[in-house]
Enzyme design. Structure first.
Site, PDB file in Angstrom:
ATOM      1  N   GLY A  23       0.642  -1.167  -0.043  1.00 16.82           N
ATOM      2  CA  GLY A  23       0.281   0.324   0.045  1.00 16.82           C
ATOM      3  C   GLY A  23       0.431   1.283  -0.321  1.00 16.82           C
ATOM      4  N   GLY A  24       1.813   1.361   0.020  1.00 16.12           N
ATOM      5  CA  GLY A  24       3.266   2.253  -0.543  1.00 16.12           C
ATOM      6  C   GLY A  24       3.030   3.064  -0.839  1.00 16.12           C
ATOM      7  N   THR A  25       2.754   2.023  -2.303  1.00  8.01           N
ATOM      8  CA  THR A  25       3.251   2.895  -3.342  1.00  8.01           C
ATOM      9  C   THR A  25       2.434   2.391  -4.612  1.00  8.01           C
ATOM     10  OG1 THR A  25       4.163   1.316  -4.246  1.00  8.01           O
ATOM     11  CG2 THR A  25       5.974   2.322  -3.637  1.00  8.01           C
ATOM     12  N   ASP A  73       6.776  -8.293   5.171  1.00  4.71           N
ATOM     13  CA  ASP A  73       7.030  -9.091   3.782  1.00  4.71           C
ATOM     14  C   ASP A  73       5.965 -10.320   4.037  1.00  4.71           C
ATOM     15  OD1 ASP A  73       7.815 -10.920   1.605  1.00  4.71           O
ATOM     16  OD2 ASP A  73      10.240 -10.025   2.252  1.00  4.71           O
ATOM     17  N   PHE A 105       9.190  -9.257 -13.734  1.00  7.50           N
ATOM     18  CA  PHE A 105       9.934  -8.499 -14.333  1.00  7.50           C
ATOM     19  C   PHE A 105       9.983  -9.799 -15.434  1.00  7.50           C
ATOM     20  CE2 PHE A 105      12.374 -11.232 -11.384  1.00  7.50           C
ATOM     21  CZ  PHE A 105      11.862 -12.297 -11.709  1.00  7.50           C
ATOM     22  N   TYR A 155      -3.436 -12.042 -17.626  1.00  3.96           N
ATOM     23  CA  TYR A 155      -2.805 -12.723 -18.211  1.00  3.96           C
ATOM     24  C   TYR A 155      -3.229 -14.143 -17.504  1.00  3.96           C
ATOM     25  CZ  TYR A 155       1.092 -10.720 -15.835  1.00  3.96           C
ATOM     26  OH  TYR A 155       2.000 -10.369 -15.259  1.00  3.96           O
TER      27      TYR A 155
HETATM   28  C1  HXC Z   1      15.535 -12.039 -14.139  1.00  6.33           C
HETATM   29  C2  HXC Z   1      15.788 -11.658 -11.993  1.00  6.33           C
HETATM   30  C3  HXC Z   1      15.695  -9.829 -12.059  1.00  6.33           C
HETATM   31  C4  HXC Z   1      15.411 -10.366 -13.580  1.00  6.33           C
HETATM   32  C5  HXC Z   1      15.786 -10.504  -9.654  1.00  6.33           C
HETATM   33  N1  HXC Z   1      15.778 -11.457 -10.753  1.00  6.33           N
HETATM   34  N2  HXC Z   1      15.537  -9.506 -11.385  1.00  6.33           N
HETATM   35  N3  HXC Z   1      15.804 -12.548 -12.761  1.00  6.33           N
HETATM   36  N4  HXC Z   1      15.543 -10.985 -14.747  1.00  6.33           N
HETATM   37  N5  HXC Z   1      14.698  -8.835 -14.989  1.00  6.33           N
HETATM   38  C6  HXC Z   1      16.848 -12.411 -10.131  1.00  6.33           C
HETATM   39  C7  HXC Z   1      17.740 -12.295  -9.346  1.00  6.33           C
HETATM   40  O1  HXC Z   1      19.003 -12.533  -9.934  1.00  6.33           O
HETATM   41  C8  HXC Z   1      17.158 -13.786  -8.250  1.00  6.33           C
HETATM   42  O2  HXC Z   1      17.997 -14.617  -8.442  1.00  6.33           O
HETATM   43  C9  HXC Z   1      16.122 -14.040  -7.757  1.00  6.33           C
HETATM   44  O3  HXC Z   1      15.286 -13.313  -9.036  1.00  6.33           O
HETATM   45  C10 HXC Z   1      15.275 -13.122  -6.365  1.00  6.33           C
HETATM   46  O4  HXC Z   1      15.895 -11.470  -6.636  1.00  6.33           O
HETATM   47  P1  HXC Z   1      16.386 -10.701  -5.797  1.00  6.33           P
HETATM   48  O5  HXC Z   1      16.767  -8.918  -6.297  1.00  6.33           O
HETATM   49  O6  HXC Z   1      17.629 -10.842  -5.057  1.00  6.33           O
HETATM   50  O7  HXC Z   1      15.123 -10.451  -4.714  1.00  6.33           O
HETATM   51  P2  HXC Z   1      14.480  -9.309  -4.516  1.00  6.33           P
HETATM   52  O8  HXC Z   1      15.278  -8.013  -3.225  1.00  6.33           O
HETATM   53  O9  HXC Z   1      12.980 -10.359  -3.343  1.00  6.33           O
HETATM   54  O10 HXC Z   1      13.390  -8.112  -5.072  1.00  6.33           O
HETATM   55  C11 HXC Z   1      12.113  -9.056  -5.329  1.00  6.33           C
HETATM   56  C12 HXC Z   1      12.345  -8.695  -7.162  1.00  6.33           C
HETATM   57  C13 HXC Z   1      12.236  -7.036  -7.213  1.00  6.33           C
HETATM   58  C14 HXC Z   1      10.556  -8.789  -8.203  1.00  6.33           C
HETATM   59  C15 HXC Z   1      13.253  -8.945  -8.038  1.00  6.33           C
HETATM   60  O11 HXC Z   1      11.776  -6.676  -8.566  1.00  6.33           O
HETATM   61  C16 HXC Z   1      11.293  -6.426  -6.263  1.00  6.33           C
HETATM   62  O12 HXC Z   1      10.829  -6.127  -5.141  1.00  6.33           O
HETATM   63  N6  HXC Z   1       9.648  -6.496  -7.117  1.00  6.33           N
HETATM   64  C17 HXC Z   1       8.953  -5.556  -5.943  1.00  6.33           C
HETATM   65  C18 HXC Z   1       7.691  -4.444  -6.943  1.00  6.33           C
HETATM   66  C19 HXC Z   1       7.237  -5.009  -8.367  1.00  6.33           C
HETATM   67  O13 HXC Z   1       7.959  -5.826  -8.973  1.00  6.33           O
HETATM   68  N7  HXC Z   1       6.528  -4.394  -8.953  1.00  6.33           N
HETATM   69  C20 HXC Z   1       5.930  -4.759 -10.374  1.00  6.33           C
HETATM   70  C21 HXC Z   1       4.116  -5.597 -10.378  1.00  6.33           C
HETATM   71  S1  HXC Z   1       3.876  -5.131 -11.298  1.00  6.33           S
HETATM   72  P3  HXC Z   1      19.560 -15.530  -8.514  1.00  6.33           P
HETATM   73  O14 HXC Z   1      19.484 -16.926  -8.511  1.00  6.33           O
HETATM   74  O15 HXC Z   1      20.537 -14.723  -9.092  1.00  6.33           O
HETATM   75  O16 HXC Z   1      19.266 -15.070  -6.843  1.00  6.33           O
HETATM   76  C22 HXC Z   1       3.044  -6.453 -12.417  1.00  6.33           C
HETATM   77  C23 HXC Z   1       2.128  -5.975 -13.158  1.00  6.33           C
HETATM   78  C24 HXC Z   1       1.554  -7.094 -14.121  1.00  6.33           C
HETATM   79  O17 HXC Z   1       2.726  -7.192 -11.173  1.00  6.33           O
HETATM   80  C25 HXC Z   1       1.131  -6.739 -15.645  1.00  6.33           C
HETATM   81  C26 HXC Z   1       1.109  -5.748 -16.135  1.00  6.33           C
HETATM   82  C27 HXC Z   1       0.835  -5.014 -17.250  1.00  6.33           C
HETATM   83  P1  NAP Z   2       4.374  -1.210  -7.410  1.00  8.07           P
HETATM   84  O1  NAP Z   2       4.144   0.281  -6.973  1.00  8.07           O
HETATM   85  O2  NAP Z   2       5.811  -2.057  -7.495  1.00  8.07           O
HETATM   86  O3  NAP Z   2       3.680  -2.090  -6.300  1.00  8.07           O
HETATM   87  C1  NAP Z   2       4.087  -3.735  -5.665  1.00  8.07           C
HETATM   88  C2  NAP Z   2       4.046  -3.320  -4.245  1.00  8.07           C
HETATM   89  O4  NAP Z   2       4.376  -5.208  -3.852  1.00  8.07           O
HETATM   90  C3  NAP Z   2       5.424  -2.287  -3.368  1.00  8.07           C
HETATM   91  O5  NAP Z   2       4.226  -1.534  -3.043  1.00  8.07           O
HETATM   92  C4  NAP Z   2       6.431  -3.742  -3.028  1.00  8.07           C
HETATM   93  O6  NAP Z   2       6.286  -2.744  -1.713  1.00  8.07           O
HETATM   94  C5  NAP Z   2       5.165  -4.544  -2.264  1.00  8.07           C
HETATM   95  N1  NAP Z   2       5.985  -5.598  -2.417  1.00  8.07           N
HETATM   96  C6  NAP Z   2       6.859  -6.513  -3.430  1.00  8.07           C
HETATM   97  N2  NAP Z   2       7.075  -7.622  -2.875  1.00  8.07           N
HETATM   98  C7  NAP Z   2       5.920  -7.422  -1.598  1.00  8.07           C
HETATM   99  C8  NAP Z   2       6.802  -8.225  -0.418  1.00  8.07           C
HETATM  100  N3  NAP Z   2       7.245  -9.455  -0.639  1.00  8.07           N
HETATM  101  N4  NAP Z   2       5.601  -7.724   0.540  1.00  8.07           N
HETATM  102  C9  NAP Z   2       5.345  -6.891   0.852  1.00  8.07           C
HETATM  103  N5  NAP Z   2       4.834  -6.509  -0.186  1.00  8.07           N
HETATM  104  C10 NAP Z   2       5.789  -6.469  -1.476  1.00  8.07           C
HETATM  105  O7  NAP Z   2       3.545  -1.800  -8.734  1.00  8.07           O
HETATM  106  P2  NAP Z   2       2.185  -1.738  -8.867  1.00  8.07           P
HETATM  107  O8  NAP Z   2       1.760  -1.212 -10.615  1.00  8.07           O
HETATM  108  O9  NAP Z   2       1.010  -1.013  -8.301  1.00  8.07           O
HETATM  109  O10 NAP Z   2       1.206  -2.985  -8.979  1.00  8.07           O
HETATM  110  C11 NAP Z   2       0.040  -2.689  -8.009  1.00  8.07           C
HETATM  111  C12 NAP Z   2      -0.730  -4.318  -8.059  1.00  8.07           C
HETATM  112  O11 NAP Z   2      -1.115  -4.651  -9.497  1.00  8.07           O
HETATM  113  C13 NAP Z   2       0.477  -5.684  -8.711  1.00  8.07           C
HETATM  114  O12 NAP Z   2      -0.670  -6.818  -7.348  1.00  8.07           O
HETATM  115  C14 NAP Z   2       0.621  -5.869  -9.427  1.00  8.07           C
HETATM  116  O13 NAP Z   2       0.682  -7.211 -10.533  1.00  8.07           O
HETATM  117  C15 NAP Z   2      -0.526  -5.492 -10.494  1.00  8.07           C
HETATM  118  N6  NAP Z   2      -1.011  -5.210 -11.555  1.00  8.07           N
HETATM  119  C16 NAP Z   2       0.143  -3.558 -12.144  1.00  8.07           C
HETATM  120  C17 NAP Z   2      -0.579  -3.302 -13.293  1.00  8.07           C
HETATM  121  C18 NAP Z   2      -0.241  -2.213 -13.967  1.00  8.07           C
HETATM  122  O14 NAP Z   2      -0.021  -2.027 -14.974  1.00  8.07           O
HETATM  123  N7  NAP Z   2       0.198  -1.215 -13.090  1.00  8.07           N
HETATM  124  C19 NAP Z   2      -1.126  -3.854 -14.290  1.00  8.07           C
HETATM  125  C20 NAP Z   2      -1.652  -5.181 -14.154  1.00  8.07           C
HETATM  126  C21 NAP Z   2      -1.703  -6.035 -12.401  1.00  8.07           C
HETATM  127  P3  NAP Z   2       7.997  -2.809  -0.763  1.00  8.07           P
HETATM  128  O15 NAP Z   2       8.992  -3.183  -2.451  1.00  8.07           O
HETATM  129  O16 NAP Z   2       8.108  -1.909  -0.239  1.00  8.07           O
HETATM  130  O17 NAP Z   2       8.029  -4.298  -0.048  1.00  8.07           O
END
Ligand code: HXC
Ligand code: NAP
Length: 290
Positions: A23-25, A73, A105, A155
């Site tokens: 909920g922070g972003t 987490d 990613f 998807y």
């Molecule tokens: C391949 C990757 C990678 C990348 C990380 N990894 N990024 N592999 N491509 N781009 C690998 C790392 O090498 C590592 O594997 C493992 O994943 C874990 O990475 P960490 O960085 O240690 O993980 P962590 O610090 O827990 O971070 C999690 C994260 C990060 C998912 C990688 O991006 C994150 O914190 N994301 C949170 C917010 C987020 O993703 N928001 C977007 C949601 S959008 P190894 O083997 O090297 O240890 C969404 C939209 C959907 O869902 C629909 C859109 C239309």
């Molecule tokens: P975002 O800002 O990156 O939101 C993801 C949030 O999840 C961040 O606040 C992150 O905070 C938190 N998070 C990640 N790992 C976590 C963990 N292990 N424990 C607790 N919190 C964690 O991206 P967003 O676009 O707003 O995405 C929000 C939701 O919408 C997601 O479910 C995403 O799949 C969905 N979605 C987004 C889109 C789009 O176009 N933006 C489209 C379809 C669906 P911390 O890093 O501080 O933990």
């Protein structure tokens, strides 16, 4: 512009305590702001307390109300249970859980390490199941009703290359939503999901459209209505689904994507690339005057 306007009546969420994971972003924050404006109290959670505290402060400065930031987490069940206890201790009750936290990613699947794949499954699927089980068990034991709203993606049912762990995990969340909608309805617990199309956020765009990809693969071009989503549009739908106005909506996934996924699915939808002059020629070749 009406797209940026709130839709529900003032006070529509008054008295509701709403927990938002992630909920922070991004979208979690935008939905939270609107819930707050409608009279709800919030608990926002994620892995970064500084981000949560800053968001909570801004939310309260700009909208009033109460926002409690709690570190959690969602991959760690102990942290989820401690967060839930802290939320109940502070507010007495949580009425709504918004499972919004996610990780994602892009990558060719064969390049992923086991840990990379598991990291996404752990955040999205197991994180949602941890929060859902913790809240559901509590609500059932307390004989209290509750509402789950889970954020998935389109998807979740089509699948998608290059985001395979996310697709697999979101499909699981969707199945959980529909399953519990039936199983837990007897306890007064509703479960619904939203499948958003492209809504610009820093978190999603930086990971799914890194570098020059945002220009090369402009997401608006894939959307029949010709644009990406406004956060308030999603917030309006979410507010409805967590309000009592949607009491008869259960087990539903509502798509809000401007027709994006259907455009990719319809066999002949790409014919909109054919210019009018070519249709004229085809008509003429059938013997019809242009
Ligand atoms: C391949 C990757 C990678 C990348 C990380 N990894 N990024 N592999 N491509 N781009 C690998 C790392 O090498 C590592 O594997 C493992 O994943 C874990 O990475 P960490 O960085 O240690 O993980 P962590 O610090 O827990 O971070 C999690 C994260 C990060 C998912 C990688 O991006 C994150 O914190 N994301 C949170 C917010 C987020 O993703 N928001 C977007 C949601 S959008 P190894 O083997 O090297 O240890 C969404 C939209 C959907 O869902 C629909 C859109 C239309
Ligand atoms: P975002 O800002 O990156 O939101 C993801 C949030 O999840 C961040 O606040 C992150 O905070 C938190 N998070 C990640 N790992 C976590 C963990 N292990 N424990 C607790 N919190 C964690 O991206 P967003 O676009 O707003 O995405 C929000 C939701 O919408 C997601 O479910 C995403 O799949 C969905 N979605 C987004 C889109 C789009 O176009 N933006 C489209 C379809 C669906 P911390 O890093 O501080 O933990």
């Amino acid at each position: 512009m009406i797209l940026a306007e709130g839709m529900l009546k003032p006070g529509a969420l008054k008295g509701k305590n709403i927990l938002i994971t992630g909920g922070g972003t991004g979208l979690g924050r935008s939905m939270g702001v609107y819930f707050l404006q409608l009279g709800a109290n919030l608990v926002i959670t994620s892995r970064k307390l500084d981000v949560l505290e800053e968001t909570a402060r801004k939310m309260m400065d700009e909208n009033g109300g109460s926002v409690i930031p709690l570190l959690c987490d969602v991959r760690e069940i102990d942290e989820v249970e401690a967060m839930w206890k802290a939320a109940i201790d502070r507010l007495g009750q949580i009425h709504v859980v918004l499972n919004n936290a996610a990780g994602n990613f892009i990558s060719p699947t064969e390049r992923l390490s086991t840990n990379a794949f598991n990291t996404i499954l752990d955040i999205v699927l197991k994180g949602t199941s941890h929060v859902t089980l913790t809240a559901g068990k509590y609500w059932i034991a307390q004989k209290q009703p509750g509402i789950f709203l889970n954020i998935v993606t389109t998807y979740a049912w089509t699948g998608s290359g290059y985001v395979v762990p996310s697709a697999a995990a979101k499909a699981g969340v969707l199945a959980m939503t529909r399953s519990l909608a039936v199983e837990w309805a007897k306890y007064g617990i509703r479960s619904n999901a939203i499948a958003p199309g492209p809504f610009p956020t820093e978190g999603a765009w930086s990971r799914l459209l890194p570098g020059e990809m945002a220009e090369k693969f402009d997401p608006a071009k894939k959307v029949p209505v010709g644009r990406v989503g406004e956060h308030q549009e999603l917030a309006n739908l979410a507010a409805y689904l967590v309000s009592d106005y949607s009491s008869f909506v259960n087990g539903e996934v509502m798509t809000i994507d401007g027709g994006e996924w259907l455009k990719g699915a319809g066999e002949f939808n790409n014919l909109d690339q054919i210019p009018g002059t070519m249709w004229d020629m085809m008509e003429a070749s059938r013997g019809k005057k242009a």
